[in-house]
Design an enzyme around this catalytic site. Structure first.
Site, PDB file in Angstrom:
ATOM      1  CB  SER A 118      12.213  33.904 -20.111  1.00 25.08           C
ATOM      2  OG  SER A 118      12.734  32.679 -20.546  1.00 25.08           O
ATOM      3  CD  GLU A 158      19.390  37.233 -23.078  1.00 22.36           C
ATOM      4  OE1 GLU A 158      18.351  36.583 -22.889  1.00 22.36           O
ATOM      5  OE2 GLU A 158      19.421  38.472 -23.053  1.00 22.36           O
TER       6      GLU A 158
END
Length: 260
Positions: free
Chosen positions: A115, A209
């Site tokens: 991330s 995502e």
């Protein structure tokens, strides 16, 4: 995040050794069979405002076990107390410490992160390249956050299927980290950096995502710059019914807003 992470702890055979890396708290994570000459510098996720050694200790221990390499995870400084570019400064300092005091040959070193930590991985390599440092053997980015300008199409199109991250949360965290900095600054959003000369990259991401586009566009731009890129896109990962996680997501967002 640390309370959630406490539900899963590394097995007893994992060795965790605290170390000070030029003022940055860090921890060596070593599993049986890990070879001393190989190392992974791991940069945790958390939107640049959350996450720590504690939240990612178990994940990093699994990576150490699979790769048979020692892993160094650092508690780089977080916003809002330490906005951009504090995280980049700490990550590059840790890399240089590994090569100098740690005695790790760059050819035996991987930089990895998830991330925000995945975006930080690429940003750190760009800074190291521009300042003349020898680069590592490669980079591994797990669902990297590479565009703090939030222009990715999947930021909206995947909002209903991403179980963990919301567009509002992503934009909020970017604002806290950046302050008045241009969101397309290449060391904040490496999607906009020149990527020529960077080491090989492994990028992994799921189709459910909202950061999918951050990964796909990074892979395309890196390939166009001549970088050797392996892109793994996993169908329906990570997917979950939003209603089962909305309560936890809302509470986490509330806590982050209170902190900032």
């Amino acid at each position: 995040m640390e309370q959630l992470a406490s539900l899963t702890k590394p097995p007893d055979d994992v060795k965790c050794e605290p170390v000070n890396v030029r003022g940055v708290p860090a921890e060596w994570i070593t599993t049986p069979g890990a070879k001393d000459q190989y190392a992974i510098l791991y940069l945790h996720g958390g939107g640049y405002i959350a996450g720590s050694i504690k939240t990612h200790r178990d994940l990093v221990s699994r990576i150490s076990r699979a790769s048979k390499a020692r892993a160094l995870i650092i508690d780089y400084r977080l916003a809002p107390e330490h906005p951009f570019p504090a995280a980049v400064e700490d990550a590059t300092a840790a890399y240089r410490w590994l090569v100098s005091a740690g005695g790790i040959d760059p050819s035996n070193l991987i930089v990895a992160g998830d991330s925000a930590g995945g975006g930080l991985t690429i940003a750190s390599l760009v800074k190291l390249r521009d300042e003349g440092d020898a680069l590592p053997a490669g980079a591994v980015c797990l669902s990297p956050r590479t565009d703090l300008a939030c222009t990715g199409e999947t930021l909206r199109s995947k909002a209903e299927v991403d179980p963990f991250i919301t567009p509002e949360g992503v934009e909020f965290m970017a604002g806290v980290y950046l302050g008045d900095v241009d969101p397309k600054n290449p060391l904040a959003s490496p999607l906009y950096a020149g990527l020529k000369g960077l080491p090989p990259m492994l990028i992994q991401v799921g189709t459910s995502e909202i950061l999918l586009d951050d990964s796909l566009r990074l892979a395309d731009r890196a390939k166009a710059a001549g970088v050797n890129v392996e892109l793994d896109v996993w169908e329906d990962m990570v997917q979950e019914n939003r209603s089962s996680s909305s309560r936890e997501q809302s509470y986490l967002t509330y806590l982050l807003r209170q902190r900032c």
